[in-house]
Design an enzyme around this catalytic site. Structure first.
Site, PDB file in Angstrom:
ATOM      1  N   ASP A  76     -31.575 -20.409 -24.221  1.00 27.06           N
ATOM      2  CA  ASP A  76     -30.763 -19.446 -23.314  1.00 27.06           C
ATOM      3  C   ASP A  76     -29.542 -18.917 -24.018  1.00 27.06           C
ATOM      4  O   ASP A  76     -28.687 -19.809 -24.396  1.00 27.06           O
ATOM      5  CB  ASP A  76     -30.448 -20.132 -22.037  1.00 27.06           C
ATOM      6  CG  ASP A  76     -29.755 -19.353 -21.130  1.00 27.06           C
ATOM      7  OD1 ASP A  76     -28.906 -18.517 -21.369  1.00 27.06           O
ATOM      8  OD2 ASP A  76     -30.426 -19.013 -19.964  1.00 27.06           O
ATOM      9  N   SER A  77     -29.291 -17.586 -23.877  1.00 27.38           N
ATOM     10  CA  SER A  77     -28.114 -17.194 -24.955  1.00 27.38           C
ATOM     11  C   SER A  77     -26.811 -17.864 -24.481  1.00 27.38           C
ATOM     12  O   SER A  77     -25.738 -17.612 -25.385  1.00 27.38           O
ATOM     13  CB  SER A  77     -28.166 -15.800 -24.970  1.00 27.38           C
ATOM     14  OG  SER A  77     -27.357 -15.044 -24.009  1.00 27.38           O
ATOM     15  N   SER A  78     -26.515 -18.298 -23.487  1.00 29.56           N
ATOM     16  CA  SER A  78     -25.421 -19.068 -23.041  1.00 29.56           C
ATOM     17  C   SER A  78     -25.021 -20.477 -24.114  1.00 29.56           C
ATOM     18  O   SER A  78     -24.011 -20.743 -24.318  1.00 29.56           O
ATOM     19  CB  SER A  78     -25.366 -19.338 -21.915  1.00 29.56           C
ATOM     20  OG  SER A  78     -25.449 -18.349 -20.916  1.00 29.56           O
ATOM     21  N   THR A 131      -7.090  -5.141 -26.539  1.00 30.56           N
ATOM     22  CA  THR A 131      -6.812  -4.790 -24.835  1.00 30.56           C
ATOM     23  C   THR A 131      -7.511  -5.474 -23.971  1.00 30.56           C
ATOM     24  O   THR A 131      -8.868  -5.484 -24.287  1.00 30.56           O
ATOM     25  CB  THR A 131      -6.523  -3.433 -24.719  1.00 30.56           C
ATOM     26  OG1 THR A 131      -6.364  -3.130 -23.297  1.00 30.56           O
ATOM     27  CG2 THR A 131      -8.009  -2.442 -25.067  1.00 30.56           C
ATOM     28  N   GLN A 132      -7.348  -5.711 -22.701  1.00 29.61           N
ATOM     29  CA  GLN A 132      -8.242  -6.149 -21.765  1.00 29.61           C
ATOM     30  C   GLN A 132      -9.126  -5.052 -21.137  1.00 29.61           C
ATOM     31  O   GLN A 132     -10.011  -5.496 -20.439  1.00 29.61           O
ATOM     32  CB  GLN A 132      -7.211  -7.058 -20.672  1.00 29.61           C
ATOM     33  CG  GLN A 132      -6.935  -8.288 -21.065  1.00 29.61           C
ATOM     34  CD  GLN A 132      -5.894  -8.838 -20.108  1.00 29.61           C
ATOM     35  OE1 GLN A 132      -5.967  -8.221 -18.949  1.00 29.61           O
ATOM     36  NE2 GLN A 132      -5.209  -9.729 -20.372  1.00 29.61           N
ATOM     37  N   CYS A 133      -8.671  -4.038 -21.273  1.00 30.54           N
ATOM     38  CA  CYS A 133      -9.277  -2.770 -20.869  1.00 30.54           C
ATOM     39  C   CYS A 133     -10.572  -2.677 -21.570  1.00 30.54           C
ATOM     40  O   CYS A 133     -10.689  -2.638 -22.874  1.00 30.54           O
ATOM     41  CB  CYS A 133      -8.486  -1.495 -20.955  1.00 30.54           C
ATOM     42  SG  CYS A 133      -6.975  -1.544 -20.325  1.00 30.54           S
ATOM     43  N   THR A 143     -34.381 -14.089 -20.846  1.00 33.23           N
ATOM     44  CA  THR A 143     -35.312 -13.543 -19.960  1.00 33.23           C
ATOM     45  C   THR A 143     -36.517 -12.887 -20.093  1.00 33.23           C
ATOM     46  O   THR A 143     -37.772 -13.147 -19.917  1.00 33.23           O
ATOM     47  CB  THR A 143     -34.380 -12.658 -18.773  1.00 33.23           C
ATOM     48  OG1 THR A 143     -33.298 -13.543 -18.389  1.00 33.23           O
ATOM     49  CG2 THR A 143     -35.212 -12.325 -17.809  1.00 33.23           C
ATOM     50  N   ASP A 192     -26.833 -12.293 -22.019  1.00 35.68           N
ATOM     51  CA  ASP A 192     -25.402 -12.904 -21.813  1.00 35.68           C
ATOM     52  C   ASP A 192     -24.512 -12.697 -23.062  1.00 35.68           C
ATOM     53  O   ASP A 192     -23.391 -12.394 -22.847  1.00 35.68           O
ATOM     54  CB  ASP A 192     -25.741 -14.254 -21.236  1.00 35.68           C
ATOM     55  CG  ASP A 192     -26.000 -14.256 -19.861  1.00 35.68           C
ATOM     56  OD1 ASP A 192     -26.212 -13.142 -19.098  1.00 35.68           O
ATOM     57  OD2 ASP A 192     -26.436 -15.370 -19.321  1.00 35.68           O
TER      58      ASP A 192
HETATM   59  N1  ASP Z   1     -29.144 -16.158 -19.192  1.00 35.20           N
HETATM   60  C1  ASP Z   1     -30.221 -15.370 -19.994  1.00 35.20           C
HETATM   61  C2  ASP Z   1     -29.813 -15.437 -21.346  1.00 35.20           C
HETATM   62  O1  ASP Z   1     -28.560 -14.694 -21.727  1.00 35.20           O
HETATM   63  C3  ASP Z   1     -30.125 -13.962 -19.303  1.00 35.20           C
HETATM   64  C4  ASP Z   1     -30.953 -12.878 -20.145  1.00 35.20           C
HETATM   65  O2  ASP Z   1     -31.830 -13.381 -20.751  1.00 35.20           O
HETATM   66  O3  ASP Z   1     -30.376 -11.850 -20.139  1.00 35.20           O
HETATM   67  O4  ASP Z   1     -30.298 -16.088 -22.023  1.00 35.20           O
END
Ligand code: ASP
Length: 343
Positions: free
Chosen positions: A59-61, A277-279, A15, A92
């Site tokens: 996009d980092s995903s 841990t999930q915490c 972003t 992300d």
């Molecule tokens: N979807 C975007 C990413 O992780 C969100 C961001 O840039 O914060 O690439």
């Protein structure tokens, strides 16, 4: 004579690097050649900035360990020519990439500061401008000619955090990251206040870059009602070498025989299982409750106070580097880059 401070800004995508196209109104990636028009105050900076942009931007995903290798390679080739590095990355998966880099860059003696934003640079109310400017300042900060932050860190909304201690915990607040188990490395208000006693010390050794990552790792998150079929199929994933077992509370899990038997069988087949841990905050203490005694007895390794992100990337790094199980386990019980507190 004052020497110039050189910072390499590496834009991977996300972003922060977006602006609104005046014609279509859509968010499009920003050309960093125009950065001085976008943030005129940068001209007043006493630092020299160069830019390296990933092509294509990601996009980092969609980030993969292949991109981590590319990033490590950009840092390696430019390491001697710059005083510090700022990595602009989508928020992300930032804590995964930044954790991975912390393991891949051994003997890092210069700052590698990750940042990003929740609103694009080209939006009036953006958080990207402040994040970007402060990250540059932190990457450039020196004392007695030595970088103040010679480690991989994440800067977001006033806080500098150790990369392998940070996690994204808020999908919309500007204050999107936390470091629940380790103090912030710095806080930026009117002044930038460094928490020097919590920052790693430089060792002045030569940088070593490790590019071999083994992705045969899986996360198994427990929940009440998890079935034998699910646990069995995860533990029989072809090629799997390590499991991050996300447990309840201080490292607790169900005590049913089928569950413990499946875990024991996986360990006997050579799979490494680490208890995390999930915490968000706190640590695993195997043996504290009856519900974790059996895990300890069958050879499950404590993940201490590790984040899941740090444990996944540490395992990818260790499995890529070492073949012997005992050696990998010894490193899991060692803090390599400040990622765990043993006590
Ligand atoms: N979807 C975007 C990413 O992780 C969100 C961001 O840039 O914060 O690439």
């Amino acid at each position: 004579m004052e020497t110039q401070t050189d910072i390499l800004v590496i834009y991977t995508g996300g972003t922060i690097g977006m602006i609104r196209d005046p014609e279509s109104g859509a968010l499009t990636p920003f050309n960093f050649e125009g950065i001085y028009e976008q943030i005129p105050v940068l001209k007043n900076f006493p630092y020299h900035l160069d830019f390296h942009c990933f092509d294509p931007l990601i996009d980092s995903s969609n980030i993969t360990p292949g991109h981590w290798v590319e990033l490590a390679e950009v840092i390696r080739t430019n390491y001697e020519n710059y005083d510090g590095f700022v990595v602009l990355h989508g928020s992300d998966t930032m804590s995964y990439t930044a954790s991975a880099l912390s393991f891949m860059l051994e003997n890092l003696n210069k700052p590698v500061i990750f940042t990003g934003s929740q609103l694009p640079l080209g939006v009036l109310r953006t958080d990207g401008r402040e994040n970007f400017i402060a990250a540059i300042e932190m990457a450039a900060a020196k004392e007695d000619d030595t970088p103040v932050v010679p480690e991989v860190a994440i800067y977001f909304e006033n806080k500098l955090m150790r990369a392998n201690r940070a996690m994204k915990y808020n999908a919309e607040n500007f204050n999107a990251f936390v470091s629940p188990n380790y103090p912030n490395l710095a806080e930026a208000g009117v002044y930038i206040k460094y928490n020097r006693s919590s920052i790693l010390k430089p060792n002045f050794k030569k940088l070593k870059v490790h590019k071999n990552l083994d992705t045969n790792v899986v996360v198994l998150k427990l929940f009440p009602g998890i079935s034998e079929t699910v646990v069995s199929s995860v533990l029989h994933t072809p090629g799997i070498r390590a499991v991050v077992l996300e447990t309840f509370g201080a490292g607790n899990a169900l005590t049913d025989n089928w569950f413990v038997d499946l875990l024991r069988d996986a360990i006997e087949r050579g799979i490494i299982i680490v208890n995390v841990t999930q915490c968000a905050a706190g640590r695993v203490e195997q043996g504290k409750y009856e519900t974790s005694v059996r895990l300890k007895n069958i050879g499950i390794i404590s993940g201490y106070d590790s984040t899941t992100e740090a444990m996944i990337t540490k395992l990818m790094f260790l499995l890529g580097r070492y073949g012997r199980r005992e050696e990998i386990i010894a490193y899991l019980n060692t803090s390599l880059r400040g990622e765990i507190s043993l006590k």
